[in-house]
Each structure stands twice: as structure tokens, then as C-alpha cells.
Design a protein around this motif. Structure first.
Motif: not given
Length: 271
Positions: A51-62, A188-195, A235-237, A240-243
């Protein structure tokens, strides 16, 4: 015992004892020491060991990743990755939906690919997307259930890096292609605090860490302005891991109608 199962097995070693895996029946791989591993009917195998302690991407992220990548927003990055790939066997570590792996294979008409990701959903999509792609669910941070000297190229695009294991699975003189974002990437997306923020010396750190095992052949900057639609912004936000962080709950202002894509494509050869 299908030809496809034999093709998949040719990449793999047992996560328990590290012996080579071979087909033992229609949907089972096994090693000489008696360990058995079920192959999903969609054509991929999960070799997570304990097993693993890490998480894979969710359906929404994919889904978000598909919107971005298949819509062409990162095509210049995919083109740079494809131009760096060599040989007849390409392993994509952290493959996601397989977009960059397919780009590499498009430049290597006789090559086969292995899409490795922690997310079984991602691997299923990657395998479904091309008959030249086999699938492996595995944790990059652990010893890889991949045979030594089995890949001509390893891709690592916006993904975790296990440099010693990549070195082991690469053939002598093999190629490692790593893509890392620059500080201004999607600024410009990171500046909004979303990433999440990006360290300023990310590529330099990768190069320094890799130096004992790899020689740097090229550091190629890929940078361009990208016009944003509301769906592409979200979608850009969300791809990735920011989600996974609460910050993504922030609403991206509609006036953010463009951003800068900026990455380094690092091309190494195995020492």
C-alpha cells in the motif's frame, strides 16, 4: 495467455521479491517464487506492495487534466517532451492520462510505452487511449516494480521524481526527461490564491540532485502566453496538487483572462 499480457510482463518485476514477472494465466502475472498479481481486465496491473500513504488523482482532477491537455493548452510542452524521447521503450512515471506518453510515442513510431501512476483511474484512461500503452499502478516513491535496464526513455512531467530508481530502470545511456514549472508559471492564477506557490530554484535543485547519476544534456525553457476561458481557468487550478488544498475554493476573478505558461524541460542521460 495473451500477447498483450506478455508485453506488459516484459516491463515488470515482482514488488515482493524483485524477480521478473511472467504471465501465468489469462489475467495473472507471477514470478518464479510463487507470488501472484491479478491483472485488471482493462489491461493494467496494480503492484503497490503493502500500500501507500500517498493519494492518486481523483476523477475530477483527471477530467480537468483532460480538458487542459486534450484542448491543446500545453501542446508546446508536449512537443518538447516528444522531441527529447528516444528508443523503443518509454516509461512515463506519473503518467496521468497518458497525454505526454502518447506525444512521445507519436515521435517514435515503433516504440511501446508504460504508463505508471498511483491513480488506477488515470492508468485506465492511459491504457484505453492507445494500443501501444501498457499500464502500471505503482507508487513512484517506492522501489519501482519495473525491471532494471528496461526503458530507453523515462518521462517525468510535473510528477514526483525517484531519481535512483529511474536510473536503475533506464538502459545504459538512456534518456530522462523532466519537466518542472518556473516561478512565473500560471502566475496570474497563483496571484488569486487558487494555486500553490512554486520554489524559485526548482530546476536548479533537480539538476543538482541528479548530477551524481545523470549528465544534463539540455535545459530548454518553454514559455508562452495562454488565453483563458472560464472553463480553462478552473481546469488549470483543478488538475494538479493545488486541487487538494482549501485554497482552491477561492473564486478566480473573471478578469483573469490570460496567464503565462513557463516551464523548464530538462534532458538528461544516464551516467
Amino acid at each position: 495467455m495473451s500477447a498483450d499480457l506478455s508485453r506488459l510482463a516484459a516491463w515488470l518485476r515482482c514488488p515482493v521479491c524483485e524477480a521478473d514477472l511472467e504471465p501465468v494465466d489469462r489475467l495473472t502475472l507471477g514470478c518464479a517464487n510463487g507470488h501472484r498479481h491479478d491483472v485488471n481486465k482493462r489491461g493494467y496491473v496494480a503492484l503497490l506492495g503493502g500500500g501507500t500513504k500517498h493519494l492518486g488523482d481523483t476523477t475530477e482532477m483527471l477530467d480537468a487534466r483532460d480538458l487542459v491537455l486534450e484542448g491543446g493548452a500545453y501542446s508546446p510542452i508536449a512537443d518538447a517532451v516528444a522531441a527529447s524521447a528516444v528508443g523503443s521503450r518509454v516509461l512515463d512515471a506519473g503518467a496521468g492520462t497518458g497525454h505526454y506518453l502518447r506525444a512521445a510515442l507519436s515521435s517514435l513510431p515503433q516504440a511501446l510505452g508504460l504508463a505508471m501512476d498511483l491513480s488506477a483511474q488515470a492508468v485506465a484512461r492511459a491504457v484505453r487511449s492507445s494500443d501501444r500503452v501498457d499500464g502500471l499502478v505503482a507508487d513512484t516513491w517506492r522501489p519501482l516494480p519495473v525491471r532494471s535496464d528496461s526503458a530507453d526513455t523515462v518521462l517525468d512531467v510535473f510528477a514526483p521524481r525517484n531519481l535512483p530508481e529511474f536510473h536503475r530502470v533506464l538502459r545504459p545511456g538512456g534518456t530522462l526527461v523532466v519537466v518542472v514549472p518556473r516561478t512565473e508559471h500560471l502566475g496570474s492564477l497563483r496571484a488569486t490564491g487558487s494555486m500553490l506557490d512554486i520554489p524559485s530554484d526548482k530546476a536548479d535543485d533537480v539538476i543538482a540532485t541528479a548530477e551524481p547519476l545523470y549528465a544534463l544534456l539540455a535545459r530548454e525553457p518553454v514559455a508562452y502566453d495562454l488565453a483563458l476561458t472560464p472553463s480553462l481557468r478552473e481546469a488549470l487550478a483543478g488538475m494538479g496538487p493545488s486541487a487538494r488544498h482549501a485554497a482552491t475554493a477561492a473564486v478566480i476573478p473573471s478578469e483573469v483572462d490570460a496567464t503565462r505558461v513557463s516551464v523548464d524541460v530538462l534532458h538528461f542521460t544516464r551516467r
